[in-house]
Design a protein around this motif. Sequence first.
Motif, PDB file in Angstrom:
ATOM      1  N   GLY A 286      41.960  46.714  71.523  1.00 39.63           N
ATOM      2  CA  GLY A 286      42.268  45.521  70.723  1.00 39.63           C
ATOM      3  C   GLY A 286      41.119  44.533  70.641  1.00 39.63           C
ATOM      4  N   LEU A 287      40.006  44.809  71.348  1.00 38.24           N
ATOM      5  CA  LEU A 287      38.946  43.807  71.438  1.00 38.24           C
ATOM      6  C   LEU A 287      38.253  43.552  70.094  1.00 38.24           C
ATOM      7  CD1 LEU A 287      37.296  41.868  73.175  1.00 38.24           C
ATOM      8  CD2 LEU A 287      35.797  43.774  73.779  1.00 38.24           C
ATOM      9  N   ALA A 288      38.038  44.620  69.322  1.00 39.16           N
ATOM     10  CA  ALA A 288      37.346  44.439  68.042  1.00 39.16           C
ATOM     11  C   ALA A 288      38.135  43.468  67.162  1.00 39.16           C
ATOM     12  CB  ALA A 288      37.172  45.784  67.335  1.00 39.16           C
ATOM     13  N   GLU A 289      39.454  43.637  67.133  1.00 35.22           N
ATOM     14  CA  GLU A 289      40.287  42.727  66.322  1.00 35.22           C
ATOM     15  C   GLU A 289      40.231  41.303  66.860  1.00 35.22           C
ATOM     16  OE1 GLU A 289      44.109  44.404  64.161  1.00 35.22           O
ATOM     17  OE2 GLU A 289      43.906  45.234  66.194  1.00 35.22           O
ATOM     18  N   GLU A 290      40.241  41.194  68.186  1.00 37.40           N
ATOM     19  CA  GLU A 290      40.166  39.875  68.835  1.00 37.40           C
ATOM     20  C   GLU A 290      38.851  39.183  68.467  1.00 37.40           C
ATOM     21  OE1 GLU A 290      42.308  37.322  70.381  1.00 37.40           O
ATOM     22  OE2 GLU A 290      43.117  39.334  70.772  1.00 37.40           O
ATOM     23  N   CYS A 291      37.813  39.999  68.208  1.00 36.40           N
ATOM     24  CA  CYS A 291      36.494  39.448  67.851  1.00 36.40           C
ATOM     25  C   CYS A 291      36.310  39.366  66.335  1.00 36.40           C
ATOM     26  CB  CYS A 291      35.383  40.314  68.440  1.00 36.40           C
ATOM     27  SG  CYS A 291      35.361  40.358  70.225  1.00 36.40           S
ATOM     28  N   GLY A 292      37.387  39.495  65.589  1.00 35.09           N
ATOM     29  CA  GLY A 292      37.305  39.314  64.150  1.00 35.09           C
ATOM     30  C   GLY A 292      37.015  40.587  63.361  1.00 35.09           C
ATOM     31  N   GLY A 293      37.062  41.741  64.019  1.00 33.24           N
ATOM     32  CA  GLY A 293      36.827  43.009  63.305  1.00 33.24           C
ATOM     33  C   GLY A 293      38.138  43.712  63.023  1.00 33.24           C
ATOM     34  N   GLY A 294      38.028  44.990  62.652  1.00 30.59           N
ATOM     35  CA  GLY A 294      39.240  45.766  62.358  1.00 30.59           C
ATOM     36  C   GLY A 294      39.734  46.459  63.614  1.00 30.59           C
ATOM     37  N   LYS A 295      40.610  47.454  63.393  1.00 29.43           N
ATOM     38  CA  LYS A 295      41.119  48.234  64.534  1.00 29.43           C
ATOM     39  C   LYS A 295      40.049  49.245  64.927  1.00 29.43           C
ATOM     40  CE  LYS A 295      46.158  48.552  63.856  1.00 29.43           C
ATOM     41  NZ  LYS A 295      46.420  47.249  64.398  1.00 29.43           N
ATOM     42  N   ILE A 296      39.313  48.972  65.990  1.00 30.60           N
ATOM     43  CA  ILE A 296      38.250  49.895  66.419  1.00 30.60           C
ATOM     44  C   ILE A 296      38.437  50.186  67.905  1.00 30.60           C
ATOM     45  CG2 ILE A 296      35.754  50.260  66.602  1.00 30.60           C
ATOM     46  CD1 ILE A 296      35.477  48.145  64.333  1.00 30.60           C
ATOM     47  N   PRO A 297      38.911  51.396  68.218  1.00 33.60           N
ATOM     48  CA  PRO A 297      39.158  51.699  69.627  1.00 33.60           C
ATOM     49  C   PRO A 297      37.841  51.863  70.390  1.00 33.60           C
ATOM     50  CG  PRO A 297      39.492  53.651  68.270  1.00 33.60           C
ATOM     51  CD  PRO A 297      39.195  52.523  67.321  1.00 33.60           C
ATOM     52  N   ALA A 298      37.858  51.559  71.671  1.00 38.71           N
ATOM     53  CA  ALA A 298      36.627  51.671  72.452  1.00 38.71           C
ATOM     54  C   ALA A 298      36.946  51.762  73.931  1.00 38.71           C
ATOM     55  CB  ALA A 298      35.731  50.462  72.190  1.00 38.71           C
ATOM     56  N   VAL A 299      35.973  52.250  74.682  1.00 36.44           N
ATOM     57  CA  VAL A 299      36.158  52.397  76.124  1.00 36.44           C
ATOM     58  C   VAL A 299      34.803  52.226  76.804  1.00 36.44           C
ATOM     59  CG1 VAL A 299      36.064  54.944  75.888  1.00 36.44           C
ATOM     60  CG2 VAL A 299      37.077  53.971  77.933  1.00 36.44           C
ATOM     61  N   GLY A 300      34.802  51.675  78.016  1.00 33.97           N
ATOM     62  CA  GLY A 300      33.522  51.458  78.692  1.00 33.97           C
ATOM     63  C   GLY A 300      33.703  51.150  80.159  1.00 33.97           C
ATOM     64  N   PHE A 301      32.560  50.962  80.835  1.00 29.72           N
ATOM     65  CA  PHE A 301      32.615  50.582  82.249  1.00 29.72           C
ATOM     66  C   PHE A 301      31.439  49.679  82.558  1.00 29.72           C
ATOM     67  CE2 PHE A 301      29.505  54.005  82.482  1.00 29.72           C
ATOM     68  CZ  PHE A 301      28.588  53.505  83.402  1.00 29.72           C
ATOM     69  N   SER A 302      31.515  48.965  83.680  1.00 31.36           N
ATOM     70  CA  SER A 302      30.313  48.310  84.160  1.00 31.36           C
ATOM     71  C   SER A 302      30.236  48.446  85.673  1.00 31.36           C
ATOM     72  CB  SER A 302      30.216  46.869  83.694  1.00 31.36           C
ATOM     73  OG  SER A 302      31.137  46.119  84.398  1.00 31.36           O
ATOM     74  N   ALA A 303      29.010  48.676  86.122  1.00 35.55           N
ATOM     75  CA  ALA A 303      28.760  48.947  87.533  1.00 35.55           C
ATOM     76  C   ALA A 303      27.899  47.830  88.094  1.00 35.55           C
ATOM     77  CB  ALA A 303      28.034  50.287  87.674  1.00 35.55           C
ATOM     78  N   GLY A 304      28.269  47.312  89.252  1.00 39.40           N
ATOM     79  CA  GLY A 304      27.498  46.235  89.881  1.00 39.40           C
ATOM     80  C   GLY A 304      26.207  46.786  90.470  1.00 39.40           C
ATOM     81  N   MET A 305      25.068  46.233  90.028  1.00 40.71           N
ATOM     82  CA  MET A 305      23.770  46.717  90.526  1.00 40.71           C
ATOM     83  C   MET A 305      23.559  46.347  91.993  1.00 40.71           C
ATOM     84  SD  MET A 305      21.902  48.480  88.457  1.00 40.71           S
ATOM     85  CE  MET A 305      20.245  48.273  89.114  1.00 40.71           C
ATOM     86  N   GLU A 306      23.946  45.096  92.374  1.00 39.22           N
ATOM     87  CA  GLU A 306      23.733  44.676  93.769  1.00 39.22           C
ATOM     88  C   GLU A 306      24.505  45.604  94.702  1.00 39.22           C
ATOM     89  OE1 GLU A 306      24.090  42.671  91.283  1.00 39.22           O
ATOM     90  OE2 GLU A 306      22.391  41.297  91.398  1.00 39.22           O
ATOM     91  N   ARG A 307      25.750  45.933  94.310  1.00 40.45           N
ATOM     92  CA  ARG A 307      26.571  46.791  95.183  1.00 40.45           C
ATOM     93  C   ARG A 307      26.016  48.202  95.237  1.00 40.45           C
ATOM     94  NH1 ARG A 307      32.499  44.328  93.945  1.00 40.45           N
ATOM     95  NH2 ARG A 307      31.723  42.184  94.052  1.00 40.45           N
ATOM     96  N   LEU A 308      25.394  48.639  94.149  1.00 39.20           N
ATOM     97  CA  LEU A 308      24.736  49.946  94.159  1.00 39.20           C
ATOM     98  C   LEU A 308      23.521  49.890  95.082  1.00 39.20           C
ATOM     99  CD1 LEU A 308      24.142  52.813  92.962  1.00 39.20           C
ATOM    100  CD2 LEU A 308      22.990  51.668  91.077  1.00 39.20           C
ATOM    101  N   MET A 309      22.673  48.877  94.872  1.00 37.15           N
ATOM    102  CA  MET A 309      21.413  48.799  95.621  1.00 37.15           C
ATOM    103  C   MET A 309      21.650  48.564  97.113  1.00 37.15           C
ATOM    104  SD  MET A 309      19.302  49.437  93.306  1.00 37.15           S
ATOM    105  CE  MET A 309      17.844  49.339  94.344  1.00 37.15           C
ATOM    106  N   GLU A 310      22.660  47.739  97.435  1.00 36.42           N
ATOM    107  CA  GLU A 310      22.887  47.404  98.840  1.00 36.42           C
ATOM    108  C   GLU A 310      23.547  48.541  99.602  1.00 36.42           C
ATOM    109  OE1 GLU A 310      24.944  43.632  98.683  1.00 36.42           O
ATOM    110  OE2 GLU A 310      23.212  42.710  97.671  1.00 36.42           O
ATOM    111  N   ASN A 311      24.032  49.553  98.884  1.00 37.18           N
ATOM    112  CA  ASN A 311      24.710  50.656  99.562  1.00 37.18           C
ATOM    113  C   ASN A 311      24.095  52.004  99.245  1.00 37.18           C
ATOM    114  OD1 ASN A 311      27.136  49.222 100.798  1.00 37.18           O
ATOM    115  ND2 ASN A 311      27.072  48.453  98.707  1.00 37.18           N
TER     116      ASN A 311
END
Length: 422
Positions: A286-311
Amino acid sequence: MRFKKPRGTQDLFGDRMRSWAKVEEMLAALAGGYGYSEIRTPVFEVSDLFVRAVGEGTDIVSKEMYAFADKKGRSLTLRPENTAPVMRAFLENGLHRSGGITKFWYQGPMFRYDRPQAGRYRQFHQFGAEAIGHPGPAVDAEIIDLSLAIYRMFGFTNLEVRLNSVGCPVCRPGFLNILRNALGSMKSELCGTCSERAITNPMRIFDCKECVDIKNRLPVITDHLCDECSEHFEGLQSILRGMKVDFMLDSLLVRGLDYYTKTAYEVLHPGLGGQNALCGGGRYDGLAEECGGGKIPAVGFSAGMERLMENLPEEFAGKIGLDPVDAFFILPDESVSAEVLRIAGELRSAALRVSVDLSGRSMKKQMKVASESGAPLAVIIGPEEIEKKEAAVKVLASGGQESVPFAGLSARIFQERKNEVD
Ligand code: AMP
């Protein structure tokens, strides 16, 4: 007068900076090896983007935004996350017009006015990926696989993948009513913040570190999903099992951002204590519509760099260049995604770089993308090829085509890579 860095920030230099740079280079190569390309967006955006996308009732928006007025009095915010900016850029630059799936990765600083502690900073860095344009669970599976590949690459073990579905605008409102009703009789047991959340954003209660007992007695969304969400959730689990990706279902996992729909997941490292999430993500149809676009499905992730580097485990191997992938997989039929993703996974384990076209576009379009990708080979696998356990392999420079048994695929792709070098 000696100045100090602001609380919750870090200076990086010397060996630490060198290992950050090396890891960033390897992450860029990894995402490139999955067919994702880099996107860089501004470090600040119009505040309203995050208010709308991340959600007013979230901690990020209500407590943690570095918002400021510029000289003309406009409210801007240092980005607390990068999914909303990527979607904003995707829409603003008209990228939705190209169709198919747009695959981006990014890395850079994020800013949240959070209480600094081990593993938690006010300026931290995230590496992430977004696949925009397709609703199918195979894309979710690829995103989860890519995020796990980060930790595999650096030799992490004992990772836990927690998976949930958080529903969609069809089933979530009904569930929220059920949740509010259940909470009605537990009001006196809730902490101060959750008493408010019970009214404004009751699903946030699942995130609370204090209301643990209550969480386990609340109804869970996975018992109230609509047919479409159930089907998607089942489909994703079956693809992940087909890819031999281990995961645990966790119906209490909600994530701290409102834009998620259907899939939500986290990668945890049990040794990390309180800040044990290395990475998190999910679907945000629903994010694209929330940002003023059409119905555009999407999926993603984000990884913390500090947590990667510290471990980071002490031993981690080699370096990978930013060259085109070794093979571009073309799927004539989406029903074979699980098998193809599994085969692609095996090839990647053998240090080959493979991109899979999950767009569901016509063979002709996929072939065009394969040619433009610079990959030496296109590997075509549809239901017929699965049946015969043989792939159709096309040498993109000459146009020659041959059948290669699955068992011989890695040798054939390696041979082509050697031919290219020679
Ligand atoms: P989120 O954007 O909240 O889904 O977080 C994704 C990942 O970013 C988390 O799993 C953490 O690894 C990392 N992260 C989030 N907030 C912070 C922070 N304040 N400091 C360090 N890392 C963070």
